[in-house]
Design an enzyme around this catalytic site. Structure first.
Site, mmCIF file in Angstrom:
data_model
loop_
_atom_site.group_PDB
_atom_site.id
_atom_site.type_symbol
_atom_site.label_atom_id
_atom_site.label_comp_id
_atom_site.label_asym_id
_atom_site.label_seq_id
_atom_site.Cartn_x
_atom_site.Cartn_y
_atom_site.Cartn_z
ATOM 1 N N ARG A 31 0.839 -1.216 0.000
ATOM 2 C CA ARG A 31 0.000 0.000 0.000
ATOM 3 C C ARG A 31 0.866 1.255 0.000
ATOM 4 N NH1 ARG A 31 -3.102 -3.617 3.978
ATOM 5 N NH2 ARG A 31 -1.113 -3.412 5.030
ATOM 6 N N ARG A 49 9.095 -10.245 -2.102
ATOM 7 C CA ARG A 49 9.293 -11.694 -2.234
ATOM 8 C C ARG A 49 8.530 -12.226 -3.439
ATOM 9 N NH1 ARG A 49 7.421 -12.829 3.728
ATOM 10 N NH2 ARG A 49 5.925 -11.328 2.917
ATOM 11 N N ARG A 66 10.900 0.096 9.369
ATOM 12 C CA ARG A 66 11.239 -0.164 10.766
ATOM 13 C C ARG A 66 12.759 -0.215 10.851
ATOM 14 N NH1 ARG A 66 6.783 1.135 11.972
ATOM 15 N NH2 ARG A 66 5.160 -0.105 12.961
ATOM 16 N N ASP A 85 14.033 7.700 9.172
ATOM 17 C CA ASP A 85 12.933 8.068 10.067
ATOM 18 C C ASP A 85 12.769 7.039 11.178
ATOM 19 O OD1 ASP A 85 10.698 9.727 10.823
ATOM 20 O OD2 ASP A 85 9.373 8.136 10.080
ATOM 21 N N GLU A 121 14.720 2.758 19.118
ATOM 22 C CA GLU A 121 14.116 4.081 19.317
ATOM 23 C C GLU A 121 13.734 4.281 20.783
ATOM 24 O OE1 GLU A 121 10.874 4.288 16.540
ATOM 25 O OE2 GLU A 121 12.203 3.938 14.847
ATOM 26 N N HIS A 151 10.815 9.180 13.825
ATOM 27 C CA HIS A 151 9.671 8.301 13.508
ATOM 28 C C HIS A 151 8.385 9.126 13.328
ATOM 29 C CE1 HIS A 151 8.201 3.884 13.931
ATOM 30 N NE2 HIS A 151 7.472 4.554 13.042
HETATM 31 O O1 A2R Z 1 7.168 -9.836 -0.123
HETATM 32 P P1 A2R Z 1 5.746 -9.610 -0.478
HETATM 33 O O2 A2R Z 1 5.444 -10.074 -1.890
HETATM 34 O O3 A2R Z 1 4.793 -10.136 0.545
HETATM 35 O O4 A2R Z 1 5.547 -8.014 -0.523
HETATM 36 C C1 A2R Z 1 5.421 -7.241 0.651
HETATM 37 C C2 A2R Z 1 6.762 -6.663 1.111
HETATM 38 N N1 A2R Z 1 7.523 -7.570 1.965
HETATM 39 C C3 A2R Z 1 8.785 -7.968 1.699
HETATM 40 N N2 A2R Z 1 9.610 -7.661 0.690
HETATM 41 C C4 A2R Z 1 10.827 -8.257 0.690
HETATM 42 N N3 A2R Z 1 11.238 -9.120 1.646
HETATM 43 C C5 A2R Z 1 10.446 -9.450 2.691
HETATM 44 N N4 A2R Z 1 10.870 -10.298 3.625
HETATM 45 C C6 A2R Z 1 9.138 -8.857 2.742
HETATM 46 N N5 A2R Z 1 8.092 -8.949 3.599
HETATM 47 C C7 A2R Z 1 7.116 -8.172 3.101
HETATM 48 O O5 A2R Z 1 6.393 -5.483 1.866
HETATM 49 C C8 A2R Z 1 4.650 -5.965 0.329
HETATM 50 O O6 A2R Z 1 4.956 -5.519 -0.966
HETATM 51 C C9 A2R Z 1 5.177 -4.965 1.331
HETATM 52 C C10 A2R Z 1 4.216 -4.699 2.491
HETATM 53 O O7 A2R Z 1 3.071 -4.101 1.986
HETATM 54 P P2 A2R Z 1 1.736 -3.925 2.854
HETATM 55 O O8 A2R Z 1 1.442 -5.189 3.569
HETATM 56 O O9 A2R Z 1 0.698 -3.350 1.958
HETATM 57 O O10 A2R Z 1 2.156 -2.900 3.984
HETATM 58 P P3 A2R Z 1 2.040 -1.305 3.970
HETATM 59 O O11 A2R Z 1 0.686 -0.876 4.343
HETATM 60 O O12 A2R Z 1 2.637 -0.772 2.720
HETATM 61 O O13 A2R Z 1 3.001 -0.965 5.203
HETATM 62 C C11 A2R Z 1 4.364 -1.388 5.218
HETATM 63 C C12 A2R Z 1 5.055 -1.032 6.521
HETATM 64 C C13 A2R Z 1 4.301 -1.259 7.818
HETATM 65 O O14 A2R Z 1 4.240 -2.611 8.203
HETATM 66 C C14 A2R Z 1 5.083 -0.432 8.798
HETATM 67 O O15 A2R Z 1 6.178 -1.158 9.302
HETATM 68 C C15 A2R Z 1 5.611 0.692 7.939
HETATM 69 O O16 A2R Z 1 5.309 0.331 6.576
HETATM 70 O O17 A2R Z 1 4.933 1.881 8.264
#
Ligand code: A2R
Length: 324
Positions: free
Chosen positions: A156, A177, A234, A258, A263, A281
């Site tokens: 997102r 991934r 993070r 950020d 932290e 942050h």
């Molecule tokens: O890997 P995928 O295909 O599940 O894609 C997700 C990616 N992601 C990773 N990319 C590379 N290696 C990993 N181990 C890995 N784990 C997850 O991060 C997906 O494209 C993205 C997360 O997207 P959303 O779930 O839509 O999260 P959003 O709302 O964009 O927020 C991301 C993070 C939050 O969890 C807070 O830590 C920070 O932004 O504010």
């Protein structure tokens, strides 16, 4: 009339959230420094809900030892500071606040990239220190227009970042991934390869074990002495020791950060580096966005106990009942 359900607020909430919650709950308050054994002994049987935030999360002892806890409403999209596996194994629904902060966090990423590339803080200091008068013009900076940028995590927020980068005609790549065949951006399954091919990497994955130190020394070295690292995800996603060493040794050009590993502690060695911009942050921390996040947090809690499905459960709770 039945008693209102008892809700524990962990750390702080806004006055607006308090007013919204008071209509439906009896509120109790706790901070991370509290003696949770005493709280569990005194009120453990009463507490049915927790409101917390992504940074502070929910202490594991509360998730494990509040026998009537039914739901945790988390302000923030990231919830790595709450043990969701433990919560869902006990049938506790965890909610978060996705989407309403996408644009703000994306703007923070762009702000850091622009500040670092255009040397905003050194330019400011050039004026305020009087150097403009004594030493003449400051050295040139780097343009963001047309820059090659690799986004790590194209969810997102990552997509919101990409859309904003398009306004600067950036050449956009991404690493996740799973490839997204519907995405217009160039996919790299190999993060080091992407780092080698771009000028800037913006990190926007979730935290937690699966992304711990995803940004390694090898990634930073591949980004190189002209490269820029921006982290709005993070602190745990970046190997902070490797990052500090790469900046000190000039193996990495610049960083806009950020988020940090421990932290609010930030490695002091970064404070005097001209090639670094540090923010505390603040990714989503505007009045407008925090209000939207707060509203969604309270709405999830109120809906659950009104017997209406919560709006935004975390994916790990997909199989749980979403209302009382
Ligand atoms: O890997 P995928 O295909 O599940 O894609 C997700 C990616 N992601 C990773 N990319 C590379 N290696 C990993 N181990 C890995 N784990 C997850 O991060 C997906 O494209 C993205 C997360 O997207 P959303 O779930 O839509 O999260 P959003 O709302 O964009 O927020 C991301 C993070 C939050 O969890 C807070 O830590 C920070 O932004 O504010």
């Amino acid at each position: 009339m039945a008693d209102k359900p008892h809700l524990l607020v962990v750390e702080e909430i806004t006055d607006r959230m308090r007013e919204q919650l008071e209509g439906s709950f009896t509120l109790h308050y706790a901070s991370l420094e509290d003696d949770f054994d005493a709280l569990i002994a005194d009120k453990g049987d009463l507490i049915e809900a927790i409101v917390t935030n992504g940074a502070d999360g929910t202490p594991e002892t509360l998730v494990a030892n509040l026998p009537n806890l039914k739901m945790i409403s988390n302000t923030g999209v990231g919830y790595d500071s709450t043990n969701v596996a433990l919560a869902s194994s006990r049938g506790i629904v965890v909610t978060h606040t996705p989407d309403v902060l996408n644009e703000e966090v994306a703007t923070t990423a762009l702000m850091l990239l622009l500040s670092v590339a255009r040397r905003l803080l050194p330019s400011h200091r050039w004026v305020t220190s009087g150097k403009w008068e004594t030493a003449g013009n400051i050295e040139y900076s780097r343009t963001v227009d047309g820059m090659k940028v690799g986004i790590v995590g194209l969810g997102r927020i990552g997509n919101a970042i990409a859309r904003k980068l398009e306004a600067f005609s950036c050449d956009i790549a991404y690493h996740t991934r799973n490839e997204r065949p519907d995405s217009p951006y160039r996919y790299y399954g190999n993060l080091v390869e992407m780092a080698r091919d771009v000028t800037c990497i913006i990190v926007i994955t979730p935290g937690g074990p699966s992304t711990h130190h995803l940004i390694t020394k090898d990634v930073l070295d591949a980004l190189g002495s002209d490269g820029i690292l921006v982290n709005v995800a993070r602190g745990s996603v970046v190997d902070e020791d490797a990052l500090v060493a790469a900046l000190q040794e000039g193996r990495l050009g610049h960083a806009g950060l950020d988020v940090f590993d421990k932290e609010p502690q930030v490695p002091a060695v970064l404070f005097d580096m001209d090639q670094v911009v540090l923010t505390p942050h603040i990714g989503s921390a505007t009045h407008e966005t925090r209000q939207a996040m707060g509203d969604l947090t309270t709405e999830n809690a109120v809906r659950y106990f009104a017997g209406e499905p919560v709006l935004t459960a975390v994916p790990e709770c997909a199989d749980l009942k979403k209302s009382l």
